[in-house]
Design an enzyme around this catalytic site. Sequence first.
Site, mmCIF file in Angstrom:
data_model
loop_
_atom_site.group_PDB
_atom_site.id
_atom_site.type_symbol
_atom_site.label_atom_id
_atom_site.label_comp_id
_atom_site.label_asym_id
_atom_site.label_seq_id
_atom_site.Cartn_x
_atom_site.Cartn_y
_atom_site.Cartn_z
ATOM 1 N N PRO A 296 0.718 -1.663 -0.538
ATOM 2 C CG PRO A 296 0.091 -0.896 2.174
ATOM 3 C CD PRO A 296 1.124 -1.797 1.264
ATOM 4 C CG ASP B 236 5.098 -1.783 2.723
ATOM 5 O OD1 ASP B 236 3.675 -1.040 2.599
ATOM 6 O OD2 ASP B 236 5.426 -2.603 1.961
ATOM 7 C CG HIS B 237 0.708 3.572 5.170
ATOM 8 N ND1 HIS B 237 0.493 3.284 6.990
ATOM 9 C CD2 HIS B 237 -0.260 4.977 4.881
ATOM 10 C CE1 HIS B 237 0.273 4.646 7.474
ATOM 11 N NE2 HIS B 237 -0.302 5.573 6.720
ATOM 12 N NE ARG B 238 3.094 -4.622 2.764
ATOM 13 C CZ ARG B 238 3.756 -5.426 2.390
ATOM 14 N NH1 ARG B 238 2.828 -6.324 2.184
ATOM 15 N NH2 ARG B 238 4.349 -4.840 1.318
ATOM 16 C CB VAL B 239 7.172 -0.851 6.252
ATOM 17 C CG1 VAL B 239 8.616 -1.126 7.591
ATOM 18 C CG2 VAL B 239 6.996 -2.438 5.760
#
Length: 447
Positions: free
Chosen positions: A241, A419-422
């Site tokens: 994302p 990366d919005h997961r990280v």
Amino acid sequence: MTTQNFNLPDVGEGLTEAEIVAWKVAPGDTVAINDVLVEIETAKSLVELPSPHAGVVGELLVSEGTTVEVGSPIISFVSDAGPAATPPNPAPAGEETGGSVLVGYGTGAGATSRRTRPAIRPVRSSVGVIAKPPIRKLARDLGVDLSSVTPTGSDGEVTRDDVVGHAAQASVFRNIETPEWGDVREEIVPAPSSAPVGLARGIAPTQSQIGADAERTESIPVKGVRKVSASAMVQSAYSAPHVTVWKEVDATRSMELVKRLKASPDYADIKVSPLLIVARAVIWAVRRNPMVNAAWVETENGAEIAVRHYVNLGIAAATPRGLLVPNIKDAQELSMKDLARALNRLTLTARDGKTPPADQQGGTFTITNIGVFGMDAGTPIINPGEAGILAMGTISQKPWVVDGEVRPRYVTTVAGSFDHRVVDGDGMSRFIADVAAILEEPALLVD
């Protein structure tokens, strides 16, 4: 008179095919062992193939621009006494013999070379690798050696993400050659509609119309570097994302520093550009915000975030053959001068299309300099295996308020996708703010 063919070898990159770019010899030429025969393009770089034989060139079996599979004959040699340059029992594939000859073809007894060239890396085998047939085919298509891929699947199986991530070098930006302007300065073009006029009226286009359109359309095969980067872009865009933030920066003092470095005798043999200051700023900001240098990793026990405490700094390079993203290993250990030299080497090698595959792997964070194209800002795509990328916009003079007064200053925009997961929004915002702080006051680098 005997004839001996030379087949296209696997140069150690998991190669299954390559394009013949340019022949360096012609029929009738006399060559020695290790003389360059041909330049080929693999999925990652240009490679010069040295001759495994000493003799006379008989025939070029493949024309330039043709893609051939590994093992296919590409050139023949002729001799009166047979292939004396090759011993009766050549070395096994992947084993080097004296003289820096091509791997797997051996060397002639007592043969000498007129020039010394680096030996091509030994061929590696993927026989023992656990991977399903579709994954093996994907690896062949992308030019990936499965034995060099770190598996993340159950029981040590190589997955699709493993292969794509290994091959991937991605960014949304690439250099496109500007076409020439036509003789017509201005023309009137009808406003677009949902269908061509002929179709809107229920009239099918004529054969002459179809032929005219075909003559104005050019088809470009997707292969080599562009094929790998295209696959990587899709992989990154649809798996991570993406979010982008940006900040406008007064880079006047950075430009002054660049000017001083250019005039310094210590940098007399080094090309200095604002990219050097941005690179140093990124390394400094990564140390303060390590999550932008991390990676999302899928494992059989669930997802993990790998936080790297080193910076392999990638620089997106637009080349005539497509996008390359080579990286400077352990950039955090380099001085300003050494970093400038590394950037110079990286840029020149990439423009020549001869970046080694090892230099394109293992990146942790990437800079894409869209300012060289006159762009102010952009939303770059993250390289697979990384969590962030910074886009550097053009630096130009603009009116800027300084101490309550409007003055001309050198202004640029730095944008960062993450990366919005990280990385959370506040983490990337702090990172971009730190980069901006260095560009505004590069003296902060002195610590």
